[in-house]
Design a protein around this motif. Structure first.
Motif, short mmCIF file in Angstrom:
data_model
loop_
_atom_site.label_atom_id
_atom_site.label_comp_id
_atom_site.label_asym_id
_atom_site.label_seq_id
_atom_site.Cartn_x
_atom_site.Cartn_y
_atom_site.Cartn_z
N THR A 1 0.89 -1.08 -0.01
CA THR A 1 -0.10 -0.02 -0.03
C THR A 1 0.83 1.31 0.01
O THR A 1 0.60 2.17 -0.66
CB THR A 1 -1.08 -0.05 1.02
N GLU A 2 1.79 1.10 0.73
CA GLU A 2 3.08 2.30 0.79
C GLU A 2 3.58 2.67 -0.63
O GLU A 2 3.65 3.80 -1.10
CB GLU A 2 3.91 2.21 1.95
N THR A 3 3.75 1.41 -1.32
CA THR A 3 4.57 1.44 -2.46
C THR A 3 3.47 2.22 -3.71
O THR A 3 3.91 2.93 -4.19
CB THR A 3 4.78 0.36 -3.04
N TYR A 4 2.43 1.84 -3.44
CA TYR A 4 1.24 2.37 -4.49
C TYR A 4 1.08 3.93 -4.09
O TYR A 4 1.07 4.53 -5.20
CB TYR A 4 0.07 1.56 -3.86
N GLN A 5 1.16 4.31 -2.81
CA GLN A 5 0.95 5.89 -2.42
C GLN A 5 2.18 6.39 -3.03
O GLN A 5 2.09 7.73 -3.80
CB GLN A 5 0.82 6.18 -1.20
N GLU A 6 3.54 5.93 -2.85
CA GLU A 6 4.57 6.55 -3.34
C GLU A 6 4.82 6.88 -4.96
O GLU A 6 5.25 7.76 -5.54
CB GLU A 6 5.84 5.80 -2.95
N TRP A 7 4.41 5.47 -5.72
CA TRP A 7 4.35 5.81 -7.10
C TRP A 7 3.17 6.78 -7.52
O TRP A 7 3.45 7.37 -8.71
CB TRP A 7 4.06 4.31 -7.82
N LEU A 8 2.15 6.72 -6.98
CA LEU A 8 1.21 7.69 -7.46
C LEU A 8 1.84 9.32 -7.36
O LEU A 8 1.59 10.18 -8.24
CB LEU A 8 -0.12 7.84 -6.36
N LYS A 9 2.50 9.72 -6.14
CA LYS A 9 3.12 10.85 -5.82
C LYS A 9 4.25 10.90 -6.92
O LYS A 9 4.47 12.22 -7.71
CB LYS A 9 3.66 11.06 -4.59
N LEU A 10 5.04 10.00 -7.47
CA LEU A 10 6.26 10.08 -8.44
C LEU A 10 5.41 10.48 -9.88
O LEU A 10 5.78 11.27 -10.56
CB LEU A 10 6.78 8.71 -8.60
N ASN A 11 4.18 9.84 -10.09
CA ASN A 11 3.52 10.04 -11.39
C ASN A 11 3.22 11.38 -11.34
O ASN A 11 2.97 12.09 -12.46
CB ASN A 11 2.34 9.17 -11.39
N LEU A 12 2.75 11.75 -10.20
CA LEU A 12 2.14 13.47 -10.08
C LEU A 12 3.21 14.35 -10.54
O LEU A 12 2.96 15.09 -11.19
CB LEU A 12 1.55 13.74 -8.77
N ARG A 13 4.48 14.14 -9.79
CA ARG A 13 5.87 15.07 -10.02
C ARG A 13 6.16 14.93 -11.47
O ARG A 13 6.78 15.95 -11.98
CB ARG A 13 6.76 14.51 -9.15
N PRO B 1 -2.53 0.37 -13.64
CA PRO B 1 -1.14 0.44 -13.76
C PRO B 1 -0.32 0.48 -12.33
O PRO B 1 0.53 -0.14 -12.25
CB PRO B 1 -1.08 1.56 -14.56
N PRO B 2 -0.72 1.43 -11.66
CA PRO B 2 0.03 1.63 -10.21
C PRO B 2 -0.27 0.54 -9.36
O PRO B 2 0.55 -0.02 -8.57
CB PRO B 2 -0.91 2.67 -9.58
N THR B 3 -1.49 -0.42 -9.55
CA THR B 3 -1.60 -1.78 -8.86
C THR B 3 -0.43 -2.74 -9.40
O THR B 3 0.01 -3.56 -8.59
CB THR B 3 -2.72 -2.34 -9.00
N LEU B 4 -0.14 -2.84 -10.68
CA LEU B 4 0.52 -3.76 -11.14
C LEU B 4 2.26 -3.54 -10.60
O LEU B 4 3.22 -4.33 -10.32
CB LEU B 4 0.72 -3.59 -12.50
N ILE B 5 2.44 -2.21 -10.39
CA ILE B 5 3.70 -1.73 -9.89
C ILE B 5 3.97 -2.13 -8.39
O ILE B 5 4.83 -2.51 -8.07
CB ILE B 5 3.95 -0.26 -10.23
N ALA B 6 2.67 -1.73 -7.59
CA ALA B 6 2.80 -2.03 -6.09
C ALA B 6 2.74 -3.64 -5.73
O ALA B 6 3.59 -3.72 -4.84
CB ALA B 6 1.63 -1.45 -5.46
N PHE B 7 2.28 -4.31 -6.56
CA PHE B 7 2.34 -5.97 -6.44
C PHE B 7 3.49 -6.64 -7.01
O PHE B 7 3.63 -7.87 -7.00
CB PHE B 7 1.01 -6.47 -6.74
N GLU B 8 4.41 -5.55 -7.72
CA GLU B 8 5.39 -6.31 -8.29
C GLU B 8 6.10 -7.27 -7.39
O GLU B 8 6.75 -7.06 -6.25
CB GLU B 8 6.49 -5.29 -8.87
#
Length: 535
Positions: free
Chosen positions: A431-443, A455-462
């Protein structure tokens, strides 16, 4: 009158007559002369002639037609050209073909776009015959007209695709009616407000010995089909506990439906998001996630222009960004399933657009080998294809952040029918990884992946996915032209998934597969009949 017949045979007949006046000279009639005089044209004689003419005339007509067309450029007069073509024996077809080909090749696209074209082929023929233009002009105008028609067809296809996707965004009148009728029933009928589950089943809600099924949805009709199809095919439905989570506006009609249509053997819990008492930390993270997704939606919606929809790649991206799946609160909350069910250890998660066709009890007994999620990754078609899409279909591999961390040709696992080990999930940082990638995508200006929840779900569950048998999950039945040619494969799938815009409760649903969903609709229910929902 007297007849003289010789005794040696009828070779001659002499006829003499006498009258009041002078006698007429005798006349002689011979059989040979009679035969010669009666010869005339018969049908048997004409038939071969008609057949020969019937075969020759069409070829002659086509030949003359080509010569007339050729005369516009090669001959001083039509009659002269026809005469030379018919009697000289030379064939000018290759020359005509070469000239036509050369003219079509020489016609440039820029000139074709600037050409004031004709709207129909009839107009082209009239202009060519009236102005007696040469073959080059004919080829140029024909190519310009065909290019213009091709552009119109492509534009029409794009617009039709847009309208088709827009049709998937709306809520059908029948579903809206069902919500209103059930909400009204909740307000006036005490039976619609009874406790779910009944008191004797409350202890099952957190008992790990039971099979826990989770459904996050705001669609009452879809939820009823998932529950009905699951119970119908389970070997031991009395071991099942169904947890339905919905939003605040749908809670009362959802509760009314399952209260007035009780499940005899299984326990059903209906809970609204407003009934959860989350910690302040979780509330902040959820609000932050929803705000980022709102910004994504606003960015695409505010920048939407009509001309962007004329290009297929842009068209697809905008439609994905504005699709109901991207806007659904329930879809975004999937990443917080451990917080929604803090007392559960293992669950099976189903999307609301699935139909269960076979017993799935073995999913709860499956060993995930310390992984977090069990999902279909490989495909029935072997190593050369994927059950759904590849990672590159979700992530933007032109960006260095993505290309340096992921393999573009790897198959993406299917979401919509999954087994989750919630204990392993809580031990991880998914869940934390999911939140971090959302912020990275925003930046990065929302450029790391294409719009959507997946897409962010696939990244988080890698690295946390355990592959399960492909026969458990068949998806893609909600797309434009689903591959349903293999009926045996379709019927063998334990769960079929109407992923895509064409949901089975919409008019745009594919009739070839919608029957598999319709048969689980409770069309005898009085609210279904009132709202004209037919299975």
């Amino acid at each position: 009158m007297k007849f003289y017949i010789s005794t040696s045979g009828i070779k001659r007949v002499t006829i003499s007559s006498s009258g009041a006046g002078k006698a007429a000279p005798p006349s002689t009639f011979t059989p040979t002369a009679a035969v010669a005089g009666t010869r005339r044209i018969t049908i048997r004689t004409l038939l071969p002639v008609v057949l020969v003419l019937g075969l020759l005339l069409p070829f002659l007509f086509v030949r003359v037609t080509f010569l007339v067309l050729e005369s516009a450029t090669n001959c001083s007069s039509t009659l002269d050209c026809i005469g030379r073509g018919l009697f000289s024996g030379s064939d000018s077809s290759p020359k005509l073909r070469d000239e036509l080909t050369r003219a079509l090749v020489e016609a440039k696209e820029v000139e074709l776009h600037n050409e004031d074209g004709l709207e129909s082929f009839d107009e082209l023929v009239k202009e060519m015959t009236s102005k007696r233009q040469d073959i080059k002009t004919f080829a140029f105008k024909t190519k310009a007209m065909l290019s213009r028609m091709e552009r119109k067809v492509q534009s029409a296809r794009q617009r039709e695709s847009i309208y088709w996707h827009l049709a998937s965004h709306g809520v059908p009148k029948s579903l809206h009616c069902l919500c209103l009728k059930l909400a009204e029933e909740y307000a006036v009928n005490a039976l619609a407000r009874i406790r779910l589950p009944p008191p004797e089943y409350v202890s099952r809600l957190s008992d790990p010995s039971f099979h826990h099924l989770v459904l996050l949805t705001d669609n009452i009709l879809a939820a009823s089909v998932v529950v009905s199809s699951t119970l119908e095919n389970l070997a031991n439905p009395e071991k099942l506990v169904i947890h339905i989570v919905t939003d605040k506006k749908t809670y009362t009609p959802m509760h009314a439906w399952f209260a007035m249509n009780p499940v005899k053997s299984a326990a059903v819990e209906v809970k609204g998001l407003h009934q959860y008492d989350w910690s302040q930390e979780v509330n902040v993270k959820v609000k932050e996630m929803l705000e980022i997704n709102r910004l994504i939606w606003s960015r695409y919606y505010n920048n939407l222009k009509e001309e962007d929809l004329e290009h297929e790649s842009q068209n697809k991206r905008y439609l994905e960004a504005l699709s109901p799946g991207c806007l659904s609160l329930m879809n975004h909350l999937r990443i917080y399933i451990p917080e929604l069910f803090p007392n559960l250890k293992k669950i099976v998660f189903l999307d609301d657009d699935v139909v269960v066709q076979h017993d799935i009890s073995s999913l709860w007994e499956m060993d995930l080998n310390e992984k977090v999620v069990g999902a279909v990754v490989s495909s029935w078609c072997g190593d050369d294809c994927c059950p759904g899409k590849k990672i590159k279909d979700y992530l933007n591999f032109s960006h260095s952040v993505i290309s340096s961390n992921f393999d573009s040709d790897r198959c993406a696992w299917l979401y919509g029918m999954n087994v989750f080990d919630l204990e392993a999930w809580r031990r991880s940082n998914i869940t934390e990884t999911y939140q971090e990638w959302l912020k990275l995508n925003l930046r990065n200006g929302f450029s790391l992946w294409y719009p959507g929840v997946t897409p962010p779900t696939l990244i988080a569950f890698e690295g946390h996915v355990h592959p399960i048998e492909p026969s458990f999950h068949l998806d893609g039945l909600g797309f434009r032209n689903p591959d349903v040619s293999d009926r045996q494969l379709l019927e063998a799938a334990a769960v079929i998934h109407f992923s895509g815009p064409a949901k089975p409760w919409l008019e745009i649903g594919n009739p070839e597969v919608r029957g598999l969903w319709n048969k689980h609709v409770n069309s005898s229910n009085k609210f279904m009949r009132k709202c004209r929902i037919m299975g």
